[in-house]
Design a protein around this motif. Structure first.
Motif, PDB file in Angstrom:
ATOM      1  N   VAL A  19      -0.492  -2.846  -2.162  1.00 43.47           N
ATOM      2  CA  VAL A  19       0.670  -2.074  -1.724  1.00 43.47           C
ATOM      3  C   VAL A  19       0.494  -1.641  -0.273  1.00 43.47           C
ATOM      4  O   VAL A  19       1.438  -1.670   0.527  1.00 43.47           O
ATOM      5  CB  VAL A  19       0.901  -0.860  -2.650  1.00 43.47           C
ATOM      6  CG1 VAL A  19       1.935   0.091  -2.056  1.00 43.47           C
ATOM      7  CG2 VAL A  19       1.345  -1.330  -4.033  1.00 43.47           C
ATOM      8  N   GLU A  20      -0.729  -1.251   0.079  1.00 41.11           N
ATOM      9  CA  GLU A  20      -0.999  -0.858   1.469  1.00 41.11           C
ATOM     10  C   GLU A  20      -0.772  -2.024   2.424  1.00 41.11           C
ATOM     11  O   GLU A  20      -0.194  -1.855   3.507  1.00 41.11           O
ATOM     12  CB  GLU A  20      -2.437  -0.355   1.593  1.00 41.11           C
ATOM     13  CG  GLU A  20      -2.783   0.158   2.976  1.00 41.11           C
ATOM     14  CD  GLU A  20      -4.227   0.645   3.079  1.00 41.11           C
ATOM     15  OE1 GLU A  20      -4.726   0.756   4.212  1.00 41.11           O
ATOM     16  OE2 GLU A  20      -4.859   0.898   2.030  1.00 41.11           O
TER      17      GLU A  20
ATOM     18  N   ILE B 169      -7.329  -8.332  -5.977  1.00 45.71           N
ATOM     19  CA  ILE B 169      -7.118  -7.224  -5.058  1.00 45.71           C
ATOM     20  C   ILE B 169      -6.623  -6.061  -5.887  1.00 45.71           C
ATOM     21  O   ILE B 169      -5.878  -6.246  -6.859  1.00 45.71           O
ATOM     22  CB  ILE B 169      -6.110  -7.578  -3.934  1.00 45.71           C
ATOM     23  CG1 ILE B 169      -5.986  -6.412  -2.943  1.00 45.71           C
ATOM     24  CG2 ILE B 169      -4.755  -7.963  -4.515  1.00 45.71           C
ATOM     25  CD1 ILE B 169      -5.167  -6.745  -1.702  1.00 45.71           C
ATOM     26  N   HIS B 170      -7.048  -4.853  -5.561  1.00 45.11           N
ATOM     27  CA  HIS B 170      -6.567  -3.701  -6.328  1.00 45.11           C
ATOM     28  C   HIS B 170      -5.142  -3.374  -5.915  1.00 45.11           C
ATOM     29  O   HIS B 170      -4.729  -3.592  -4.763  1.00 45.11           O
ATOM     30  CB  HIS B 170      -7.470  -2.485  -6.108  1.00 45.11           C
ATOM     31  CG  HIS B 170      -7.230  -1.399  -7.108  1.00 45.11           C
ATOM     32  ND1 HIS B 170      -6.327  -0.380  -6.899  1.00 45.11           N
ATOM     33  CD2 HIS B 170      -7.739  -1.198  -8.353  1.00 45.11           C
ATOM     34  CE1 HIS B 170      -6.305   0.404  -7.955  1.00 45.11           C
ATOM     35  NE2 HIS B 170      -7.147  -0.066  -8.851  1.00 45.11           N
TER      36      HIS B 170
ATOM     37  N   ARG C  12       6.780  -1.102  -8.715  1.00 45.39           N
ATOM     38  CA  ARG C  12       6.446  -1.233  -7.291  1.00 45.39           C
ATOM     39  C   ARG C  12       6.052  -2.669  -6.953  1.00 45.39           C
ATOM     40  O   ARG C  12       6.473  -3.217  -5.920  1.00 45.39           O
ATOM     41  CB  ARG C  12       5.312  -0.268  -6.928  1.00 45.39           C
ATOM     42  CG  ARG C  12       4.911  -0.293  -5.465  1.00 45.39           C
ATOM     43  CD  ARG C  12       6.030   0.242  -4.581  1.00 45.39           C
ATOM     44  NE  ARG C  12       5.706   0.136  -3.162  1.00 45.39           N
ATOM     45  CZ  ARG C  12       5.945  -0.954  -2.426  1.00 45.39           C
ATOM     46  NH1 ARG C  12       6.485  -2.034  -2.981  1.00 45.39           N
ATOM     47  NH2 ARG C  12       5.651  -0.968  -1.138  1.00 45.39           N
ATOM     48  N   LEU C  13       5.256  -3.291  -7.801  1.00 45.03           N
ATOM     49  CA  LEU C  13       4.854  -4.680  -7.559  1.00 45.03           C
ATOM     50  C   LEU C  13       6.053  -5.622  -7.658  1.00 45.03           C
ATOM     51  O   LEU C  13       6.169  -6.580  -6.884  1.00 45.03           O
ATOM     52  CB  LEU C  13       3.775  -5.098  -8.565  1.00 45.03           C
ATOM     53  CG  LEU C  13       2.382  -4.496  -8.357  1.00 45.03           C
ATOM     54  CD1 LEU C  13       1.475  -4.850  -9.529  1.00 45.03           C
ATOM     55  CD2 LEU C  13       1.764  -4.973  -7.038  1.00 45.03           C
TER      56      LEU C  13
ATOM     57  N   ALA D 161      -0.225 -10.712   3.857  1.00 50.35           N
ATOM     58  CA  ALA D 161      -0.835  -9.714   4.746  1.00 50.35           C
ATOM     59  C   ALA D 161      -2.221  -9.328   4.256  1.00 50.35           C
ATOM     60  O   ALA D 161      -3.154  -9.158   5.056  1.00 50.35           O
ATOM     61  CB  ALA D 161       0.068  -8.484   4.830  1.00 50.35           C
ATOM     62  N   ALA D 162      -2.373  -9.191   2.933  1.00 47.90           N
ATOM     63  CA  ALA D 162      -3.684  -8.836   2.374  1.00 47.90           C
ATOM     64  C   ALA D 162      -4.711  -9.924   2.660  1.00 47.90           C
ATOM     65  O   ALA D 162      -5.879  -9.638   2.973  1.00 47.90           O
ATOM     66  CB  ALA D 162      -3.554  -8.603   0.864  1.00 47.90           C
ATOM     67  N   ARG D 163      -4.258 -11.192   2.607  1.00 47.76           N
ATOM     68  CA  ARG D 163      -5.178 -12.302   2.882  1.00 47.76           C
ATOM     69  C   ARG D 163      -5.598 -12.295   4.357  1.00 47.76           C
ATOM     70  O   ARG D 163      -6.765 -12.520   4.688  1.00 47.76           O
ATOM     71  CB  ARG D 163      -4.500 -13.621   2.507  1.00 47.76           C
ATOM     72  CG  ARG D 163      -5.430 -14.826   2.611  1.00 47.76           C
ATOM     73  CD  ARG D 163      -4.819 -16.090   2.010  1.00 47.76           C
ATOM     74  NE  ARG D 163      -4.970 -16.112   0.552  1.00 47.76           N
ATOM     75  CZ  ARG D 163      -3.979 -15.962  -0.307  1.00 47.76           C
ATOM     76  NH1 ARG D 163      -2.745 -15.748   0.124  1.00 47.76           N
ATOM     77  NH2 ARG D 163      -4.214 -16.000  -1.605  1.00 47.76           N
ATOM     78  N   GLU D 164      -4.657 -12.030   5.241  1.00 50.66           N
ATOM     79  CA  GLU D 164      -4.978 -11.960   6.670  1.00 50.66           C
ATOM     80  C   GLU D 164      -5.962 -10.833   6.965  1.00 50.66           C
ATOM     81  O   GLU D 164      -6.826 -10.951   7.841  1.00 50.66           O
ATOM     82  CB  GLU D 164      -3.696 -11.749   7.481  1.00 50.66           C
ATOM     83  CG  GLU D 164      -2.821 -12.975   7.588  1.00 50.66           C
ATOM     84  CD  GLU D 164      -1.592 -12.734   8.464  1.00 50.66           C
ATOM     85  OE1 GLU D 164      -1.552 -11.682   9.143  1.00 50.66           O
ATOM     86  OE2 GLU D 164      -0.686 -13.590   8.462  1.00 50.66           O
TER      87      GLU D 164
END
Length: 272
Positions: free
Chosen positions: A239-240, A233-234, A53-54, A246-249
């Motif tokens: 993935v979410e 980040i987990h 997935r990653l 996007a995770a950083r934002e």
């Protein structure tokens, strides 16, 4: 990190057949005791859908799973701790591994010799464990119930009386292998953390409870010795979010220091 799990059991219970199924190697699997005298070693990938997935998310050129090392050790017999059946040599091989996958024959086949001329899984477990105890070998044990084509032979009574964690496998047809590998990885008290990018996505191995610098040495000793901080980040949150950007934002990337305890599933970028 090189931690080993030894495949142990009485002669003719299916150890080498299991090893072959795990590693796709061609270790002899003959119908007589002591076919395997020198231990064979196989490096086996740990099934983990998170790697795929990653890799998809990062458009990685390659992906590398975590691995676990299995050692095929020749059969023990009653009296091994006193030297029976080359017992001292085989017990010395067991002493060099970190945990034990104890293969227990549950299948019945009159064409395959049983050293005690009867198939009694619980009796076999008692013999092996007694020899290990006499030799003062107190390793974690995963019981591998070799059902070979007839899982109904693994009765509820047998399951209830197995003195620890167990998996049921059929090495002839290769069923139960993924569950065995994952259980062995956990038995060694290992967890996986990840790095991911366009070049590669990789699962790294560390002992449960490792700090970030301790885990970082899996990549390079500099990440232990020159560690400054880590961005973490987990997997689930990454993935979410859909991407690192996007995770950083969203503010989901965390900066962790030297005391941070790495968790299974963390995606980490180390800073030195």
């Amino acid at each position: 990190m090189s931690l080993k799990i030894g495949i142990v059991g009485l002669p003719n219970v299916g150890k080498s057949t299991l090893f072959n199924a795990l590693t796709k190697q061609s270790v002899p699997a003959e119908n007589y005791p002591f076919c395997t005298i020198d231990p064979s070693v196989g490096i086996v990938p740990v099934p983990d859908p998170r790697v795929n997935r990653l890799a998809e998310m990062s458009h990685s050129k390659k992906k590398i799973p975590a691995v676990v090392e299995f050692v095929d050790i020749a059969g023990l017999v009653k009296g091994a701790s006193e030297g029976e059946g080359l017992g001292n040599k085989f017990l010395s091989h067991i002493a060099q591994v970190d945990a034990i996958a104890e293969v227990v024959r549950v299948f019945k086949d009159k064409d395959i010799i049983h050293v005690h001329e009867k198939v009694d899984p619980l009796f076999d477990i008692e013999i092996i464990n007694l020899e290990l105890e006499k030799a003062n070998l107190k390793k974690p044990i995963l019981y591998v119930l070799n059902a070979s084509e007839a899982s109904e032979n693994v009765t509820e009574e047998i399951k209830a009386r197995v003195p620890g964690q167990f998996v049921v496998v059929d090495p002839v047809f290769g069923t139960g292998m993924d569950g065995l590998i994952v259980a062995a990885y956990k038995l060694l008290d290992l967890i996986s953390f990840f790095t991911t990018g366009e070049d590669e996505t990789r699962a790294w191995t560390t002992k449960r409870g490792s700090t970030a610098p301790e885990a970082g040495k899996a990549l390079h000793t500099d990440f232990r010795d020159k560690f400054i901080r880590a961005e973490v980040i987990h997997y689930d949150k990454l993935v979410e979010a859909g991407s690192f950007a996007a995770a950083r934002e969203l503010g989901w990337l965390r900066t962790e220091g030297k005391e941070y305890i790495v968790q299974d599933g963390d995606v980490i970028e180390f800073k030195i």
